[in-house]
Enzyme design. Structure first.
Site, PDB file in Angstrom:
ATOM      1  N   GLN A  31     -47.498  -7.113 112.843  1.00  0.00           N
ATOM      2  CA  GLN A  31     -47.531  -8.313 112.278  1.00  0.00           C
ATOM      3  C   GLN A  31     -48.267  -8.316 111.188  1.00  0.00           C
ATOM      4  OE1 GLN A  31     -48.712 -11.383 114.856  1.00  0.00           O
ATOM      5  NE2 GLN A  31     -47.225 -12.539 114.172  1.00  0.00           N
ATOM      6  N   SER A  79     -51.396 -13.524 109.458  1.00  0.00           N
ATOM      7  CA  SER A  79     -52.674 -14.000 109.023  1.00  0.00           C
ATOM      8  C   SER A  79     -53.293 -13.325 108.022  1.00  0.00           C
ATOM      9  CB  SER A  79     -53.738 -13.638 110.306  1.00  0.00           C
ATOM     10  OG  SER A  79     -53.161 -14.434 111.390  1.00  0.00           O
ATOM     11  N   GLU A  83     -41.539 -17.489 122.515  1.00  0.00           N
ATOM     12  CA  GLU A  83     -41.854 -16.990 123.735  1.00  0.00           C
ATOM     13  C   GLU A  83     -42.235 -18.429 124.557  1.00  0.00           C
ATOM     14  OE1 GLU A  83     -44.984 -14.281 124.392  1.00  0.00           O
ATOM     15  OE2 GLU A  83     -43.731 -13.244 125.768  1.00  0.00           O
ATOM     16  N   SER A  85     -54.125 -21.157 118.241  1.00  0.00           N
ATOM     17  CA  SER A  85     -55.384 -21.584 118.889  1.00  0.00           C
ATOM     18  C   SER A  85     -55.446 -22.703 119.960  1.00  0.00           C
ATOM     19  CB  SER A  85     -56.522 -21.927 118.258  1.00  0.00           C
ATOM     20  OG  SER A  85     -56.333 -23.262 117.533  1.00  0.00           O
TER      21      SER A  85
END
Lengths: 374, 400
Positions: free
Chosen positions: B126, B129, B244, B385
């Site tokens: 991925q 970030s 998900e 988060s």
């Protein structure tokens, strides 16, 4: 696996919600509490009329024909409205005791009376040294010429002050905490000595002395299995009642945060307060999940499976209700401290629920002692 | 209202349990049970066994290898996988890039990538970030500039998990610097062998090397590797992250860890009594089990509600699952530390634990207890988060 209500259950929920909306606003509740008994005979008659007093009882015995899900719906609505009538003592505890501990013939005779609300029942069980031990019974029963004679003192008897009949636990044999040797009797409340008082949450209770009182009816001589089952079901009811109360209290708090302005803006715009409200929501959802679990497990015939589930639910609900109710008062600020505002009354009721039939620590002890097999 | 599973669902559970226990080698599952990581080879081996059975990507569209299962079946699949300590099919392939390609990709992309992703022939990682784009992901600054038919990528990505094993990376890059920050982002598929890419491992506080920084210096990507439409990448990323709904809580993994805690506490002595006989310890364990039960019931409520939800529309309740699921993953690793007591101290890397001549000192699993505890601090940070989850709930549920 599904969490949906049936059409009949939905109808019941709608009618209870409607009754509460019409008859149980904050001021109306205050008026109910100002009645001579500390609650409203008028509301009681309405509960009977809607079938709520016998909601879990079979239709053949004058009941509504529902089960524990139906009881949960009533509990949720009553929790939201902070109902002060003796519903829990009469229609939950005593109905359960009669169902699970009494002979069929006694049930046939008593359940229709209970469902109609004609005679008020209360459960005289707790004793001064019991703390959270349900099998603690020092009151004795001995067989005399006129029947069983009961001697002892019962304490914290919910709505014992105005009950017409008492279901009394007494020991026939065994040590004071043994589960064997506990019997249940039906007693004319007028034959006992009673000292009534209010409880912190606006309900009523009594200290009761049985001084050679003769039992009217023997409900069961080996009563523990029925007694523990009825109390576990009652715990499931308390869980659902607590969830109703927490849900209403959180909604009240969030509403307040959107309208109360300080520093030139609604306090709900402050992120630190938003996150605290979210944490209340998380605790509420966990409690709601466990109240559903308790409701669905409370009918499990295996005592250990049932007790484990009920204790787990009581631990979660006990923790959630502390968190939600304490935070609700804090987020309200000063207004949360007054008797003139709803929030504090939820705190009071929730705190008393936590101490009924085993507190959070006691239920955690019960789980820890059992070991686990989830 | 009924808590029980149907006879078909119970049979389905039995069938999966049997497959997971008999076909996935104990050599691999045992590692996970003892708190070790699956190697690249373990991960590939396990996923290929699952894929051969149609059990690697049940969440995909049926035409691309998915299963036509009910939400309850998906739940059972996930739980049994976790309870059996089977390495989860690589999430970058199976729950991230795969569903995005299946939903938004071109037919050529589907044909080229999906089957290989399901079989772990390609290992994906991925590229989301960046050093200055964490919770505020949309502020990312890596750019992709059009040059003829190609895209040229410059910038830096970070926290790229298991990038050292990967063949491909999916990247969010800014393609319109003038647009509002969410509106100028595109979703690109990049072959990691392309010149100009540097991958640098980052050692995490558990001592492991599961994450990386990835540098892009004039990396040329063919135009056909752009997924969907230009400047719509943020929508695809949101789809991916919201995909998900219920898996994020990882309840099965925590359940398996709690079982292991009980087993080890039954073997561990404190003077003349076993740890499990210590009333204080029993209360802590019972307390965690209650919290886990409450989370499991909440997950079942979300699963049951899924039937009524529009597909692909996130349920804000999954933020509750994320918050509590991560907290309990952390709490269970903390309780595992309590079981090990002072024997959490000796440091052995995973290679020494697995292949050393002598086992590390102390109880079984002692050497992995502290690294797991350290490593699990990440779960309340990643995947949005827990503070971001609270912001979602504040807005979506409480209406702030």
């Amino acid at each position: 696996m599904d969490f949906d209500l049936s059409d009949d259950q939905r109808l019941l929920k709608d009618s209870v919600d409607r009754l509460m909306a019409e008859t149980y606003g904050f001021e109306q509740r205050r008026a109910h509490m100002a009645q001579p008994d500390g609650w409203s005979r008028g509301s009681w008659a309405q509960f009977a009329e809607l079938g709520l007093l016998g909601v879990t009882l079979p239709e053949a015995q004058g009941g509504f024909g529902g089960g524990l899900v139906e009881a949960m719906l009533v509990a949720d609505a009553f929790g939201r409205s902070l109902v002060v009538e003796p519903y829990f003592a009469h229609a939950v505890l005593c109905a359960g005791l009669l169902r699970h501990a009494a002979e069929a013939s006694v049930q046939d005779e008593m359940l229709p009376v209970l469902a109609a609300g004609e005679s008020l029942f209360a459960f005289a069980h707790h004793e001064r040294a019991a703390r959270h031990c349900l099998s603690h019974v020092e009151t004795t029963a001995r067989l005399g010429e006129a029947g069983f004679v009961l001697e002892g003192r019962k304490s914290l008897v919910l709505h014992g002050d105005c009950a017409d009949r008492l279901i009394v636990s007494a020991r026939l044999s065994g040590g004071m905490r043994e589960t064997n040797g506990i019997a249940l009797f039906l007693v004319d409340a007028a034959a006992t000595e009673r000292r009534g008082y209010a409880t912190q949450d606006g309900l009523r209770a009594a200290e009761i002395t049985l001084d050679g009182v003769i039992a009217e009816v023997v409900l069961g001589l080996d009563a523990w299995p029925g007694l523990s089952r009825a109390v576990d079901e009652a715990s499931a009811f308390l869980c659902a009642e607590a969830v109703g109360a927490m849900d209403a209290l959180l909604a009240l708090t969030v509403e307040y945060m959107k309208t109360r302005r300080q520093f030139g803006r609604a306090i709900g715009e402050f992120q630190v307060l938003q996150h605290r409200a979210v944490d209340m929501q998380v605790q509420l959802e966990l409690a709601r999940s466990m109240a559903l679990y308790a409701t669905m497990m409370a009918a499990d015939p295996d005592e250990e499976t049932r007790s484990r589930a009920i204790s787990a639910a009581r631990v979660q609900i006990g923790r959630s209700l502390r968190h939600v109710s304490e935070e609700a008062i804090q987020l309200h600020g000063g207004i949360g401290m007054t008797m003139e505002y709803r929030a504090g009354h939820y705190l009071k009721r929730l705190a008393m629920i936590e101490k009924s039939f085993g507190d959070t620590e006691a239920h955690l002890d019960r789980l820890a002692a059992m070991g686990t097999a989830w | 209202m009924d808590l029980s599973f149907t006879a078909e669902e119970r049979a389905f559970r039995e069938e999966l349990r049997d497959i997971f226990h008999t076909e996935i080698p104990e050599r691999i599952r045992g590692k996970l049970r003892h708190g070790l990581h699956a190697s690249r080879q373990d991960q590939v081996e396990a996923q290929r066994i699952l894929n051969a059975r149609g059990l690697a990507v049940p969440n995909w569209p049926v035409e691309w290898g998915g299963q036509d299962w009910s939400p309850v079946q998906h739940y059972i699949w996930q739980e049994e996988l976790q309870l059996a300590c089977v390495p989860h099919p690589l999430s970058f392939n199976c729950t991230m890039v795969g569903p995005v390609i299946a939903q938004f990709g071109s037919l050529a992309q589907k044909q080229r990538f999906l089957a290989r992703a399901a079989n772990l022939d390609d290992w994906w990682c991925q590229g989301f970030s960046e050093p200055n784009a964490g919770s505020d992901l949309a502020s990312l600054r890596t750019t992709a500039r059009r040059d003829g038919d190609d895209w040229v990528i410059d910038g830096q990505k970070t926290w790229t998990t298991l990038g050292q094993y990967a063949d491909w990376i999916f990247v969010l890059a800014r393609t319109d610097p003038a647009a509002k920050k969410q509106e100028g982002i595109s979703f690109l598929l990049v072959d990691l062998t392309t010149p100009g890419i540097t991958m640098r491992p980052i050692q995490t506080i558990d001592g492991g090397r599961e994450v990386n920084e990835v540098f892009f210096d004039g990396v040329r990507v063919p135009g056909e590797n752009l997924v969907g439409e230009v400047n719509r990448g943020w929508d695809y990323a949101k789809f991916l992250l919201g995909n998900e709904r219920t898996g994020i809580a990882r309840i099965g993994i925590t359940k398996a860890r709690v079982r292991r805690i009980r087993e080890l506490a039954e073997q561990e002595w404190d003077g003349d009594r076993r740890l499990i006989d210590d009333p204080g310890f029993r209360r802590k364990l019972a307390s965690l089990e209650v919290e886990l039960k409450a989370l499991e019931m909440t997950q079942l409520r979300v699963v049951a509600a899924e039937r009524q939800l529009e597909k692909g529309k996130p349920n804000p309740m999954s933020s509750v699952l994320k918050i509590r699921g991560s907290e309990l993953q952390q709490a269970s690793t903390a309780l595992m530390m309590d079981v090990m007591g002072p024997y959490v101290a000796p440091f052995f890397d995973e290679h020494e634990i697995e292949f050393g001549n002598e086992p590390p000192p102390g109880p079984a699993d002692a050497a992995t207890a502290a690294p797991q505890y350290f490593n699990m601090r990440k779960v309340s940070i990643y995947g949005g988060s827990n503070e971001i989850q609270r912001a979602i709930l504040a807005k979506a549920v409480l209406g702030f």
